[in-house]
Design a protein around this motif. Structure first.
Motif, short mmCIF file in Angstrom:
data_model
loop_
_atom_site.label_atom_id
_atom_site.label_comp_id
_atom_site.label_asym_id
_atom_site.label_seq_id
_atom_site.Cartn_x
_atom_site.Cartn_y
_atom_site.Cartn_z
N GLU A 90 -12.30 6.42 -6.91
CA GLU A 90 -11.85 7.49 -6.00
C GLU A 90 -11.56 8.78 -6.76
O GLU A 90 -11.85 9.87 -6.27
N GLY A 147 -6.85 -1.06 0.52
CA GLY A 147 -6.51 -1.96 1.62
C GLY A 147 -7.67 -2.31 2.53
O GLY A 147 -7.54 -3.21 3.38
N LYS A 148 -8.79 -1.64 2.39
CA LYS A 148 -9.91 -1.87 3.30
C LYS A 148 -10.45 -3.30 3.19
O LYS A 148 -10.99 -3.71 2.16
N GLY A 149 -10.29 -4.07 4.27
CA GLY A 149 -10.80 -5.44 4.33
C GLY A 149 -10.05 -6.42 3.45
O GLY A 149 -10.56 -7.53 3.22
N ARG A 150 -8.84 -6.06 2.95
CA ARG A 150 -8.14 -6.96 2.03
C ARG A 150 -6.73 -7.32 2.50
O ARG A 150 -5.95 -7.86 1.72
N TYR A 151 -6.37 -7.05 3.73
CA TYR A 151 -5.02 -7.37 4.20
C TYR A 151 -4.78 -8.87 4.13
O TYR A 151 -5.64 -9.69 4.47
N LEU A 189 0.82 -1.21 0.00
CA LEU A 189 0.00 0.00 0.00
C LEU A 189 0.86 1.26 0.00
O LEU A 189 0.51 2.27 -0.63
N THR A 220 -3.42 8.98 -0.42
CA THR A 220 -3.72 8.30 0.85
C THR A 220 -5.12 7.71 0.83
O THR A 220 -5.34 6.56 1.28
N ARG A 221 -6.08 8.46 0.29
CA ARG A 221 -7.46 7.98 0.26
C ARG A 221 -7.59 6.74 -0.64
O ARG A 221 -8.29 5.78 -0.30
N SER A 235 -5.15 4.51 -1.42
CA SER A 235 -4.47 3.37 -0.81
C SER A 235 -5.29 2.79 0.35
O SER A 235 -5.35 1.57 0.54
N GLU A 236 -5.98 3.67 1.09
CA GLU A 236 -6.83 3.18 2.17
C GLU A 236 -8.03 2.41 1.61
O GLU A 236 -8.43 1.37 2.17
N ALA A 237 -8.60 2.88 0.51
CA ALA A 237 -9.73 2.19 -0.10
C ALA A 237 -9.32 0.83 -0.66
O ALA A 237 -10.07 -0.15 -0.57
#
Length: 481
Positions: free
Chosen positions: A256, A236-240, A211, A229-230, A232-234
């Motif tokens: 985005e 990674g959300k729930g996909r680690y 990320l 940043t927004r 990369s956060e989207a």
């Protein structure tokens, strides 16, 4: 000369090659008075260094013809006749040098022949003469010899040609639609991002390092820290610790970007109640203001509006000529003044003339100026101030034309130009010339100014109203939704 006295290189060089036999002078016998001068300098014998015409046989030669003879062991020792050599006949022919005294002809010893008064024409082996300058009749059809008095063509002519070419492009058959031109123009940016995304998310599980690398890639594409940043956060959300395909990442990126740009994607609205509706264009040198004005004039004319142009860039003669070409092509009047005239006065006069003629839209060009030059920015303030003496709300729209290739410098331009003029909207040009087209997203996130048009080429059809979804999918390298 005795054989013990070896001649220098110059003597050996000229001793190897004889001149045509027809021009040779007879060699005096050994008892001739000329032999007494052998080894003496020319000034002692009275010889003339300039004239080398052989003397008549009745008069003794001033110096022995064999003075520069090459010793037998050197002359002809390793030389063979050259096949096809017409300059020197083979040994034993009539062209050989005369014998020395009563000695028979010998190919191993040859006297140095004096230079003829008028040398024979050069043989085929000699260097060819330089070609003469071409005459007009020898030139290719449609060309002419260069004239040293002709000065270089003014830049205005080249710009006028470019403007005419734009109109030709608009009418060319088989042209791609706007989506095709947009994706082609955004190819550099989309390809750069796709390569980075594919390298990051192919056969690799999603983790914090991945990320961070994605965020770096977006920042390098000028999306800005906030947008990067927004995104990369989207992603990674729930996909680690799970796999994600590059296509999924591009879909998230497009969503985005569209979300960030949708609030600023506003068309340029012309208020018919204001007549004329004054549009002032500002920007730095080379951003494309004059070309943008010409293209806008064409679009407005296509909508059935009457348009007038004002050539407010009075410092660049080419800008005035370029705008005149656009005026001629679109059938639009252009208000001009002499080069170096006061730009504020021209804007005032143009507004008066547009009012008198009842024109719908007045487009005013201005000179390019760097945003950090206080004097030039003050002049821009003066243009606005003078126009407001006629119309307190003029200009009704101030378009800041930005060059996408300048990257992060565009942020500084928006900030400082907004202080000198009431910037109401943006026009982003040259998106086809950069691999960092994300700057538009960064501008929207920081300033929230409306984006009216974007340009992805030089043709008239390459400047179109901004649509957030199309731009977002084109920059992510996706097909149209």
């Amino acid at each position: 000369m005795s054989q013990d006295e070896k001649p220098g290189w110059f003597g050996r060089l000229f001793g190897r090659k004889g001149m045509p036999a027809a021009e040779e002078s007879p060699v005096p016998p050994p008892d001739s008075p000329a032999s007494a001068s052998e080894g003496q300098p020319d000034f002692a014998t009275g010889a003339d260094d300039v004239s080398h015409v052989p003397l008549p046989p009745s008069e003794p030669a001033p110096e022995e013809a064999g003075k520069n003879a090459v010793p037998d062991e050197i002359e002809g020792a390793d030389l063979q006749p050259i096949e096809g050599d017409t300059e020197r006949p083979p040994a034993g022919t009539a062209g050989d040098a005369p014998a020395r005294g009563a000695e028979p002809a010998d190919t191993t010893s040859r006297a140095f022949e004096p230079e003829p008064a008028e040398p024979e024409p050069a043989e085929p082996r000699s260097a060819a003469p330089e070609p003469a300058e071409p005459t007009p009749s020898a030139l290719e059809p449609g060309t002419s010899a260069p004239d040293p008095d002709i000065q270089p063509v003014d830049t205005a002519a080249a710009l006028a040609t470019d403007a005419a070419k734009d109109f030709d492009l608009a009418d060319a058959p088989g042209k791609r639609g706007w989506w095709g031109r947009l994706t082609a123009g955004m190819k550099r940016t989309s390809t750069s991002l796709s390569d980075r995304v594919t390298g990051l998310f192919t056969k690799r599980k999603l983790d914090a390092t991945t990320l961070e690398d994605l965020e770096d890639a977006l920042i390098q594409a000028d999306f800005g820290v906030e947008t990067a940043t927004r995104v990369s956060e989207a992603v990674g959300k729930g996909r680690y610790e799970k796999g994600i395909s590059p296509d999924e990442v591009r879909e998230i990126l497009a969503a985005e970007v569209e979300r960030a740009l949708d609030p600023v994607a506003e068309p340029l609205r012309i208020e018919t109640a204001r007549k004329p509706f004054v549009i002032l264009t500002v920007g730095v040198n080379g951003a494309g203001k004059t070309t943008t004005i010409g293209k806008l004039a064409l679009k407005l004319k296509a909508e059935g509006r009457s348009v007038m142009l004002a050539a407010g860039d009075t410092f660049r003669a080419a800008a005035v000529e370029q705008l005149k070409v656009w005026g001629e092509r679109t059938g639009t009047p252009v208000v001009t003044r002499a080069q170096g005239a006061d730009a504020a006065g021209l804007a005032f006069d143009a507004l008066q003339e547009a009012r008198r003629q009842g024109t719908d839209v007045l487009l005013i060009d201005t000179a390019g100026r760097l945003q950090n030059k206080a004097g030039l920015m003050a002049e821009l303030e003066k243009i606005v101030r003078v126009m407001r003496k006629l119309d307190a709300e003029a200009p009704h729209a101030t378009l800041l034309v930005l060059d996408a290739t300048v990257g992060q410098n565009a942020l500084s331009q928006v900030e400082l130009f907004s202080q000198a003029a009431p910037v109401s909207g943006l026009v982003m040009t040259k998106l086809d010339g950069t691999a960092r087209g994300g700057i538009l997203v960064a501008l929207a996130a920081k300033f929230g100014l409306p984006v009216h048009f974007i340009g992805v080429g030089e043709g008239v059809e390459d400047l179109e109203p901004f649509a957030a979804r199309d731009f977002a999918r084109a920059i992510a390298g996706l097909e149209k939704a």
